[in-house]
Design an enzyme around this catalytic site. Structure first.
Site, PDB file in Angstrom:
ATOM      1  N   GLN A   1       7.677  77.041  40.207  1.00 28.24           N
ATOM      2  CA  GLN A   1       8.491  77.083  38.988  1.00 28.24           C
ATOM      3  C   GLN A   1       9.756  77.931  39.124  1.00 28.24           C
ATOM      4  O   GLN A   1      10.684  77.766  38.360  1.00 28.24           O
ATOM      5  CB  GLN A   1       7.643  77.594  37.819  1.00 28.24           C
TER       6      GLN A   1
ATOM      7  N   HIS B   1      -1.186  77.475  42.454  1.00 29.79           N
ATOM      8  CA  HIS B   1      -0.762  77.296  41.052  1.00 29.79           C
ATOM      9  C   HIS B   1      -0.208  75.868  40.909  1.00 29.79           C
ATOM     10  O   HIS B   1       1.004  75.648  40.993  1.00 29.79           O
ATOM     11  CB  HIS B   1       0.291  78.349  40.699  1.00 29.79           C
TER      12      HIS B   1
ATOM     13  N   ASN C   1      -5.169  78.575  39.487  1.00 34.91           N
ATOM     14  CA  ASN C   1      -4.666  78.712  38.133  1.00 34.91           C
ATOM     15  C   ASN C   1      -5.145  77.545  37.264  1.00 34.91           C
ATOM     16  O   ASN C   1      -4.901  76.388  37.594  1.00 34.91           O
ATOM     17  CB  ASN C   1      -3.128  78.705  38.168  1.00 34.91           C
ATOM     18  N   GLU C   2      -5.836  77.855  36.188  1.00 36.45           N
ATOM     19  CA  GLU C   2      -6.159  76.887  35.129  1.00 36.45           C
ATOM     20  C   GLU C   2      -6.703  75.548  35.615  1.00 36.45           C
ATOM     21  O   GLU C   2      -6.095  74.491  35.367  1.00 36.45           O
ATOM     22  CB  GLU C   2      -4.905  76.612  34.294  1.00 36.45           C
TER      23      GLU C   2
END
Ligand code: BGC
Length: 410
Positions: A21, A112, A156-157
Protein backbone atom coordinates in the site's frame (compact mmCIF):
# COMPACT_ATOMS: atom_id res chain seq x y z
CA UNK A 1 -15.23 17.61 34.75
CA UNK A 2 -12.42 15.93 32.83
CA UNK A 3 -10.14 13.17 34.08
CA UNK A 4 -6.80 12.08 32.67
CA UNK A 5 -6.73 8.34 31.96
CA UNK A 6 -3.18 7.12 32.16
CA UNK A 7 -2.13 3.96 30.30
CA UNK A 8 0.31 1.38 31.73
CA UNK A 9 3.93 2.40 31.40
CA UNK A 10 5.64 0.94 28.34
CA UNK A 11 2.43 1.05 26.31
CA UNK A 12 3.14 1.05 22.56
CA UNK A 13 1.75 4.01 20.61
CA UNK A 14 2.11 4.41 16.89
CA UNK A 15 0.66 3.83 13.45
CA UNK A 16 0.59 1.07 10.86
CA UNK A 17 1.32 0.67 7.15
CA UNK A 18 1.52 -2.29 4.77
CA UNK A 19 4.20 -2.84 2.14
CA UNK A 20 2.12 -2.97 -1.04
CA UNK A 21 0.00 0.00 0.00
CA UNK A 22 2.92 2.38 0.54
CA UNK A 23 6.21 1.13 -0.89
CA UNK A 24 5.64 1.41 -4.63
CA UNK A 25 7.39 -0.45 -7.43
CA UNK A 26 6.12 -3.95 -6.61
CA UNK A 27 5.28 -5.63 -9.90
CA UNK A 28 5.40 -9.36 -9.30
CA UNK A 29 2.22 -9.87 -7.26
CA UNK A 30 -1.35 -11.00 -7.93
CA UNK A 31 -2.53 -7.41 -7.35
CA UNK A 32 -0.06 -5.93 -9.85
CA UNK A 33 -1.24 -8.48 -12.43
CA UNK A 34 -4.90 -7.70 -11.69
CA UNK A 35 -4.11 -4.00 -12.20
CA UNK A 36 -2.55 -4.73 -15.59
CA UNK A 37 -5.75 -6.54 -16.51
CA UNK A 38 -7.77 -3.51 -15.43
CA UNK A 39 -9.54 -5.32 -12.60
CA UNK A 40 -8.20 -3.16 -9.78
CA UNK A 41 -6.59 0.29 -9.78
CA UNK A 42 -2.86 0.52 -10.40
CA UNK A 43 -0.63 0.93 -7.37
CA UNK A 44 2.44 2.22 -9.25
CA UNK A 45 4.88 4.10 -7.06
CA UNK A 46 2.32 4.53 -4.23
CA UNK A 47 3.95 6.69 -1.51
CA UNK A 48 7.49 5.78 -2.59
CA UNK A 49 7.95 4.64 0.97
CA UNK A 50 10.49 2.08 -0.27
CA UNK A 51 12.98 4.91 -0.70
CA UNK A 52 11.44 7.54 1.58
CA UNK A 53 11.07 5.43 4.72
CA UNK A 54 13.59 7.50 6.69
CA UNK A 55 11.71 10.72 6.00
CA UNK A 56 8.45 8.98 6.97
CA UNK A 57 9.90 7.61 10.20
CA UNK A 58 11.21 11.09 11.05
CA UNK A 59 7.59 12.21 10.90
CA UNK A 60 6.43 9.29 13.07
CA UNK A 61 9.07 10.20 15.63
CA UNK A 62 8.11 13.88 15.53
CA UNK A 63 4.53 12.75 16.19
CA UNK A 64 5.56 11.03 19.41
CA UNK A 65 5.22 7.43 18.16
CA UNK A 66 7.23 4.77 19.97
CA UNK A 67 6.00 1.84 17.84
CA UNK A 68 5.31 1.18 14.18
CA UNK A 69 3.63 -1.71 12.42
CA UNK A 70 4.81 -2.49 8.90
CA UNK A 71 4.76 -5.48 6.60
CA UNK A 72 7.44 -7.02 4.44
CA UNK A 73 6.61 -7.94 0.84
CA UNK A 74 6.67 -11.69 0.25
CA UNK A 75 7.11 -11.17 -3.53
CA UNK A 76 10.29 -9.15 -2.98
CA UNK A 77 11.76 -11.67 -0.56
CA UNK A 78 10.83 -14.87 -2.43
CA UNK A 79 10.51 -13.75 -6.06
CA UNK A 80 10.65 -17.35 -7.31
CA UNK A 81 9.45 -20.43 -5.51
CA UNK A 82 12.09 -21.42 -2.96
CA UNK A 83 14.52 -18.69 -4.10
CA UNK A 84 15.13 -15.97 -1.53
CA UNK A 85 16.56 -12.56 -2.28
CA UNK A 86 19.21 -11.48 0.20
CA UNK A 87 19.08 -7.89 -1.05
CA UNK A 88 15.39 -7.65 -0.17
CA UNK A 89 16.19 -8.84 3.35
CA UNK A 90 19.01 -6.31 3.58
CA UNK A 91 16.54 -3.59 2.62
CA UNK A 92 14.16 -4.55 5.42
CA UNK A 93 17.08 -4.72 7.86
CA UNK A 94 17.85 -1.10 6.97
CA UNK A 95 14.19 -0.20 7.46
CA UNK A 96 14.12 -1.81 10.91
CA UNK A 97 17.39 -0.13 11.82
CA UNK A 98 15.91 3.23 10.81
CA UNK A 99 13.08 2.63 13.27
CA UNK A 100 15.45 1.66 16.09
CA UNK A 101 17.58 4.75 15.38
CA UNK A 102 14.48 6.81 16.14
CA UNK A 103 13.50 4.91 19.29
CA UNK A 104 10.53 3.24 17.55
CA UNK A 105 9.75 -0.44 18.22
CA UNK A 106 8.89 -2.38 15.04
CA UNK A 107 5.99 -4.82 14.64
CA UNK A 108 6.44 -6.82 11.43
CA UNK A 109 3.64 -8.56 9.54
CA UNK A 110 4.95 -11.27 7.23
CA UNK A 111 2.05 -11.31 4.79
CA UNK A 112 -0.46 -8.48 4.21
CA UNK A 113 -2.80 -9.59 1.38
CA UNK A 114 -0.54 -9.53 -1.73
CA UNK A 115 0.91 -12.80 -3.04
CA UNK A 116 4.00 -13.46 -5.15
CA UNK A 117 2.88 -14.19 -8.69
CA UNK A 118 4.46 -17.65 -8.78
CA UNK A 119 2.38 -18.58 -5.72
CA UNK A 120 -0.96 -17.11 -6.85
CA UNK A 121 -0.52 -18.53 -10.38
CA UNK A 122 0.10 -22.00 -9.04
CA UNK A 123 -3.05 -21.98 -6.88
CA UNK A 124 -2.10 -19.75 -3.94
CA UNK A 125 -3.67 -20.86 -0.69
CA UNK A 126 -5.70 -23.46 -2.58
CA UNK A 127 -2.48 -25.37 -3.19
CA UNK A 128 -2.42 -28.41 -0.89
CA UNK A 129 1.17 -27.57 0.14
CA UNK A 130 0.43 -23.86 0.75
CA UNK A 131 0.82 -24.10 4.56
CA UNK A 132 4.33 -25.57 4.17
CA UNK A 133 5.31 -22.99 1.58
CA UNK A 134 4.10 -20.18 3.80
CA UNK A 135 5.80 -21.64 6.87
CA UNK A 136 9.12 -21.92 5.02
CA UNK A 137 8.90 -18.27 3.97
CA UNK A 138 7.86 -17.10 7.46
CA UNK A 139 10.67 -18.97 9.22
CA UNK A 140 13.21 -17.70 6.70
CA UNK A 141 12.26 -14.06 7.25
CA UNK A 142 12.10 -14.30 11.02
CA UNK A 143 15.49 -16.05 11.21
CA UNK A 144 16.96 -13.16 9.20
CA UNK A 145 15.28 -10.35 11.12
CA UNK A 146 14.99 -11.71 14.66
CA UNK A 147 17.92 -9.69 15.98
CA UNK A 148 16.13 -6.52 14.88
CA UNK A 149 12.54 -7.28 15.72
CA UNK A 150 10.73 -9.04 18.54
CA UNK A 151 7.11 -8.82 17.34
CA UNK A 152 6.07 -10.76 14.24
CA UNK A 153 2.57 -11.40 12.90
CA UNK A 154 2.15 -14.20 10.43
CA UNK A 155 -0.77 -12.80 8.47
CA UNK A 156 -3.21 -9.92 8.23
CA UNK A 157 -6.98 -10.46 8.45
CA UNK A 158 -7.41 -13.93 6.93
CA UNK A 159 -11.24 -13.72 6.73
CA UNK A 160 -11.14 -10.38 4.90
CA UNK A 161 -8.66 -11.78 2.40
CA UNK A 162 -10.73 -14.91 1.82
CA UNK A 163 -14.16 -13.30 1.74
CA UNK A 164 -13.14 -10.54 -0.70
CA UNK A 165 -11.35 -13.05 -2.92
CA UNK A 166 -13.77 -15.99 -2.88
CA UNK A 167 -17.19 -14.62 -1.86
CA UNK A 168 -17.43 -10.97 -2.85
CA UNK A 169 -15.24 -11.28 -5.92
CA UNK A 170 -13.77 -7.82 -5.43
CA UNK A 171 -10.13 -8.87 -4.86
CA UNK A 172 -7.85 -11.40 -6.56
CA UNK A 173 -8.60 -14.17 -7.45
CA UNK A 174 -12.10 -12.67 -8.04
CA UNK A 175 -14.31 -15.63 -7.23
CA UNK A 176 -17.82 -14.77 -6.30
CA UNK A 177 -20.64 -16.41 -4.47
CA UNK A 178 -23.49 -14.18 -5.53
CA UNK A 179 -25.76 -15.05 -2.59
CA UNK A 180 -23.38 -13.08 -0.37
CA UNK A 181 -24.61 -9.84 -1.98
CA UNK A 182 -27.86 -10.33 -0.13
CA UNK A 183 -26.39 -10.91 3.31
CA UNK A 184 -25.64 -7.73 5.22
CA UNK A 185 -22.81 -9.15 7.27
CA UNK A 186 -20.88 -5.92 7.44
CA UNK A 187 -21.81 -2.29 7.47
CA UNK A 188 -19.18 -1.70 4.86
CA UNK A 189 -21.31 -1.25 1.74
CA UNK A 190 -18.16 -2.23 -0.12
CA UNK A 191 -18.46 -1.73 -3.84
CA UNK A 192 -18.96 -5.15 -5.37
CA UNK A 193 -17.02 -5.44 -8.58
CA UNK A 194 -18.38 -7.38 -11.48
CA UNK A 195 -16.72 -10.72 -11.05
CA UNK A 196 -16.35 -13.29 -13.79
CA UNK A 197 -17.18 -16.30 -11.67
CA UNK A 198 -20.34 -16.60 -9.62
CA UNK A 199 -20.86 -20.04 -8.40
CA UNK A 200 -21.76 -22.13 -5.41
CA UNK A 201 -18.34 -23.69 -5.84
CA UNK A 202 -16.87 -20.40 -4.63
CA UNK A 203 -18.40 -20.98 -1.21
CA UNK A 204 -16.85 -24.40 -0.97
CA UNK A 205 -13.50 -23.02 -2.15
CA UNK A 206 -13.75 -20.17 0.37
CA UNK A 207 -14.20 -22.64 3.22
CA UNK A 208 -11.19 -24.58 1.97
CA UNK A 209 -9.06 -21.45 1.79
CA UNK A 210 -10.07 -20.52 5.35
CA UNK A 211 -8.97 -23.97 6.49
CA UNK A 212 -5.69 -23.56 4.63
CA UNK A 213 -5.11 -20.20 6.28
CA UNK A 214 -5.58 -21.78 9.71
CA UNK A 215 -3.07 -24.44 8.75
CA UNK A 216 -0.68 -21.88 7.27
CA UNK A 217 -0.68 -19.78 10.43
CA UNK A 218 -0.20 -22.80 12.68
CA UNK A 219 2.57 -24.23 10.48
CA UNK A 220 4.30 -20.84 10.36
CA UNK A 221 4.10 -20.51 14.15
CA UNK A 222 5.73 -23.91 14.62
CA UNK A 223 8.42 -23.24 11.99
CA UNK A 224 9.26 -19.82 13.45
CA UNK A 225 9.53 -21.18 16.97
CA UNK A 226 12.05 -23.78 15.76
CA UNK A 227 14.39 -21.11 14.42
CA UNK A 228 13.60 -18.25 16.80
CA UNK A 229 11.94 -19.47 19.99
CA UNK A 230 12.16 -16.11 21.74
CA UNK A 231 10.22 -13.91 19.30
CA UNK A 232 6.57 -13.02 19.86
CA UNK A 233 4.39 -14.52 17.12
CA UNK A 234 0.85 -13.30 16.61
CA UNK A 235 -1.97 -13.27 14.11
CA UNK A 236 -3.73 -10.07 13.10
CA UNK A 237 -7.50 -10.48 13.12
CA UNK A 238 -10.19 -8.14 11.83
CA UNK A 239 -12.99 -8.30 14.37
CA UNK A 240 -16.40 -7.15 13.19
CA UNK A 241 -18.38 -6.47 16.34
CA UNK A 242 -21.91 -7.77 16.02
CA UNK A 243 -24.07 -6.27 18.72
CA UNK A 244 -27.81 -6.46 19.30
CA UNK A 245 -30.75 -4.63 20.71
CA UNK A 246 -32.24 -6.19 23.82
CA UNK A 247 -34.50 -8.60 21.94
CA UNK A 248 -33.59 -12.23 22.48
CA UNK A 249 -33.76 -13.01 18.75
CA UNK A 250 -31.38 -10.18 17.85
CA UNK A 251 -28.97 -11.23 20.60
CA UNK A 252 -28.98 -14.75 19.27
CA UNK A 253 -28.18 -13.44 15.76
CA UNK A 254 -25.28 -11.42 17.16
CA UNK A 255 -23.91 -14.45 19.01
CA UNK A 256 -24.03 -16.60 15.89
CA UNK A 257 -22.46 -13.85 13.75
CA UNK A 258 -19.61 -13.29 16.23
CA UNK A 259 -18.99 -17.01 16.27
CA UNK A 260 -19.03 -17.39 12.50
CA UNK A 261 -16.85 -14.33 11.82
CA UNK A 262 -14.36 -14.42 14.68
CA UNK A 263 -14.44 -17.40 17.01
CA UNK A 264 -14.73 -20.14 14.40
CA UNK A 265 -11.30 -19.11 13.07
CA UNK A 266 -9.66 -17.84 16.25
CA UNK A 267 -10.31 -20.97 18.27
CA UNK A 268 -8.34 -22.97 15.70
CA UNK A 269 -5.23 -20.80 15.98
CA UNK A 270 -5.41 -19.73 19.62
CA UNK A 271 -2.99 -22.39 20.86
CA UNK A 272 -0.38 -21.21 18.39
CA UNK A 273 -0.23 -17.53 19.01
CA UNK A 274 1.67 -15.60 21.66
CA UNK A 275 -0.40 -12.45 21.27
CA UNK A 276 -3.20 -11.22 19.01
CA UNK A 277 -3.40 -8.11 16.83
CA UNK A 278 -6.82 -6.51 16.62
CA UNK A 279 -7.88 -4.61 13.51
CA UNK A 280 -11.10 -2.78 14.28
CA UNK A 281 -13.30 -0.89 11.82
CA UNK A 282 -16.87 -2.19 12.02
CA UNK A 283 -19.69 -2.25 14.46
CA UNK A 284 -23.00 -3.70 13.33
CA UNK A 285 -26.02 -3.84 15.57
CA UNK A 286 -28.83 -6.23 14.74
CA UNK A 287 -32.27 -4.68 15.19
CA UNK A 288 -30.71 -1.21 15.07
CA UNK A 289 -32.73 1.61 13.56
CA UNK A 290 -30.30 4.46 14.20
CA UNK A 291 -29.04 6.61 11.34
CA UNK A 292 -25.30 6.48 11.71
CA UNK A 293 -22.82 9.20 10.95
CA UNK A 294 -20.50 7.78 8.25
CA UNK A 295 -16.80 7.87 7.45
CA UNK A 296 -15.58 8.48 3.88
CA UNK A 297 -15.75 4.70 3.38
CA UNK A 298 -19.44 4.87 4.24
CA UNK A 299 -18.71 2.84 7.36
CA UNK A 300 -20.44 3.63 10.65
CA UNK A 301 -18.56 6.15 12.76
CA UNK A 302 -18.34 3.91 15.82
CA UNK A 303 -14.85 4.20 17.37
CA UNK A 304 -15.92 3.51 20.96
CA UNK A 305 -17.02 -0.03 20.08
CA UNK A 306 -13.35 -1.01 19.88
CA UNK A 307 -14.01 -1.82 23.53
CA UNK A 308 -16.37 -4.64 22.47
CA UNK A 309 -13.85 -5.90 19.90
CA UNK A 310 -11.18 -6.14 22.60
CA UNK A 311 -13.61 -7.97 24.89
CA UNK A 312 -14.33 -10.47 22.11
CA UNK A 313 -10.62 -11.26 21.76
CA UNK A 314 -9.98 -11.19 25.52
CA UNK A 315 -11.51 -14.63 25.81
CA UNK A 316 -8.31 -16.10 24.29
CA UNK A 317 -6.31 -14.83 27.29
CA UNK A 318 -3.38 -13.50 25.27
CA UNK A 319 -1.79 -10.06 25.24
CA UNK A 320 -3.59 -7.88 22.70
CA UNK A 321 -2.31 -5.13 20.43
CA UNK A 322 -4.52 -2.81 18.44
CA UNK A 323 -2.69 -3.41 15.18
CA UNK A 324 -5.03 -1.19 13.10
CA UNK A 325 -7.99 1.06 13.72
CA UNK A 326 -8.84 4.34 12.06
CA UNK A 327 -10.93 6.00 9.41
CA UNK A 328 -10.91 7.52 5.96
CA UNK A 329 -11.52 11.23 6.38
CA UNK A 330 -10.11 13.38 3.57
CA UNK A 331 -11.14 16.64 5.22
CA UNK A 332 -9.80 15.57 8.62
CA UNK A 333 -13.07 16.69 10.17
CA UNK A 334 -13.77 13.72 12.41
CA UNK A 335 -10.38 12.03 12.80
CA UNK A 336 -9.33 13.68 16.06
CA UNK A 337 -12.66 12.86 17.69
CA UNK A 338 -12.51 9.33 16.31
CA UNK A 339 -9.02 8.73 17.70
CA UNK A 340 -9.88 10.13 21.12
CA UNK A 341 -13.03 7.98 21.39
CA UNK A 342 -11.16 4.94 20.14
CA UNK A 343 -8.42 5.39 22.72
CA UNK A 344 -11.04 5.92 25.43
CA UNK A 345 -12.57 2.61 24.33
CA UNK A 346 -9.19 0.91 24.70
CA UNK A 347 -8.84 2.42 28.18
CA UNK A 348 -12.25 1.09 29.17
CA UNK A 349 -11.16 -2.43 28.21
CA UNK A 350 -7.87 -2.02 30.09
CA UNK A 351 -9.72 -0.89 33.21
CA UNK A 352 -11.78 -4.06 33.04
CA UNK A 353 -8.61 -6.14 33.04
CA UNK A 354 -8.13 -6.77 29.31
CA UNK A 355 -4.40 -7.10 28.62
CA UNK A 356 -3.92 -4.50 25.86
CA UNK A 357 -0.33 -3.47 25.19
CA UNK A 358 -0.37 -1.15 22.21
CA UNK A 359 -2.38 0.97 19.83
CA UNK A 360 -1.42 1.52 16.19
CA UNK A 361 -3.58 3.88 14.20
CA UNK A 362 -4.32 3.01 10.55
CA UNK A 363 -2.51 4.60 8.88
CA UNK A 364 0.63 6.69 9.18
CA UNK A 365 0.28 7.80 5.55
CA UNK A 366 -2.51 8.04 3.01
CA UNK A 367 -2.08 5.00 0.81
CA UNK A 368 -3.41 2.55 -1.78
CA UNK A 369 -6.80 1.44 -0.49
CA UNK A 370 -6.93 -1.81 -2.47
CA UNK A 371 -9.83 -2.01 -4.94
CA UNK A 372 -10.66 1.64 -4.22
CA UNK A 373 -7.26 2.98 -5.31
CA UNK A 374 -5.83 6.18 -3.86
CA UNK A 375 -8.97 8.21 -3.29
CA UNK A 376 -9.61 7.27 0.35
CA UNK A 377 -7.51 9.09 2.91
CA UNK A 378 -6.70 7.18 6.08
CA UNK A 379 -3.42 8.96 6.91
CA UNK A 380 -2.32 10.96 9.90
CA UNK A 381 -0.13 12.38 7.17
CA UNK A 382 -1.58 13.49 3.83
CA UNK A 383 0.31 12.42 0.72
CA UNK A 384 0.26 14.38 -2.52
CA UNK A 385 0.86 11.58 -5.02
CA UNK A 386 2.02 13.95 -7.77
CA UNK A 387 4.83 15.52 -5.78
CA UNK A 388 5.16 12.98 -2.95
CA UNK A 389 4.86 15.84 -0.48
CA UNK A 390 3.86 14.85 3.04
CA UNK A 391 1.61 17.15 5.11
CA UNK A 392 0.81 16.38 8.71
CA UNK A 393 -2.93 16.62 9.37
CA UNK A 394 -4.14 18.54 12.46
CA UNK A 395 -5.61 15.36 14.02
CA UNK A 396 -2.10 13.85 14.07
CA UNK A 397 -1.18 16.39 16.74
CA UNK A 398 -4.14 15.34 18.88
CA UNK A 399 -2.86 11.77 18.66
CA UNK A 400 0.67 13.01 19.37
CA UNK A 401 -0.53 14.45 22.67
CA UNK A 402 -2.04 11.07 23.59
CA UNK A 403 1.18 9.24 22.66
CA UNK A 404 3.46 11.62 24.55
CA UNK A 405 1.28 11.84 27.66
CA UNK A 406 0.63 8.07 27.56
CA UNK A 407 -3.05 8.63 28.11
CA UNK A 408 -6.22 10.40 27.19
CA UNK A 409 -8.53 12.91 28.78
CA UNK A 410 -12.11 11.81 29.36
C1 BGC B 1 -6.49 -3.63 6.06
C2 BGC B 1 -5.77 -2.44 5.43
C3 BGC B 1 -6.81 -1.50 4.84
C4 BGC B 1 -7.69 -1.01 5.96
C5 BGC B 1 -8.77 -0.01 5.54
C6 BGC B 1 -7.70 -3.25 6.85
O1 BGC B 1 -8.70 -4.19 6.68
O2 BGC B 1 -5.59 -4.39 6.80
O3 BGC B 1 -4.88 -2.93 4.47
O4 BGC B 1 -6.23 -0.45 4.15
O5 BGC B 1 -8.37 -2.10 6.51
O6 BGC B 1 -9.69 -0.57 4.69
Amino acid sequence: MTTFREFPSGFYWGAATAAYQVEGGIENTDWAKAALEGRVPECGSACEHYTRYEEDFDIAKALGHNAHRLSVEWARIEPKEGVFDEEAIEHYRRVLQALHDRGITPFVTLWHFTLPLWFSESGGFERPDAPDIFARYAAYVVAKLQDQCHFFSTMNEPPVYASNGWLRGSWPPFHRFSFIDRVAITNSNRRVEKAPYRSVRSLWRYLRVMKQLVRAHNAAYTAIKLVSPAVDVSIVYHVIVFGATTSLWQRLRACVANYVWTHRFMRQVAKKTDSIGLNYYFYTQFGDTRTWRKTDMDWNFAPEYIYEALKILARYKKPLFVSEAGLADAKDEGRAEYIVKQVQGVYRALREGVDVRGHMYWSLLDNYEWALGFEKRFGLVAVDYETQTRTIRPSAYVYKEICLRNGVVE
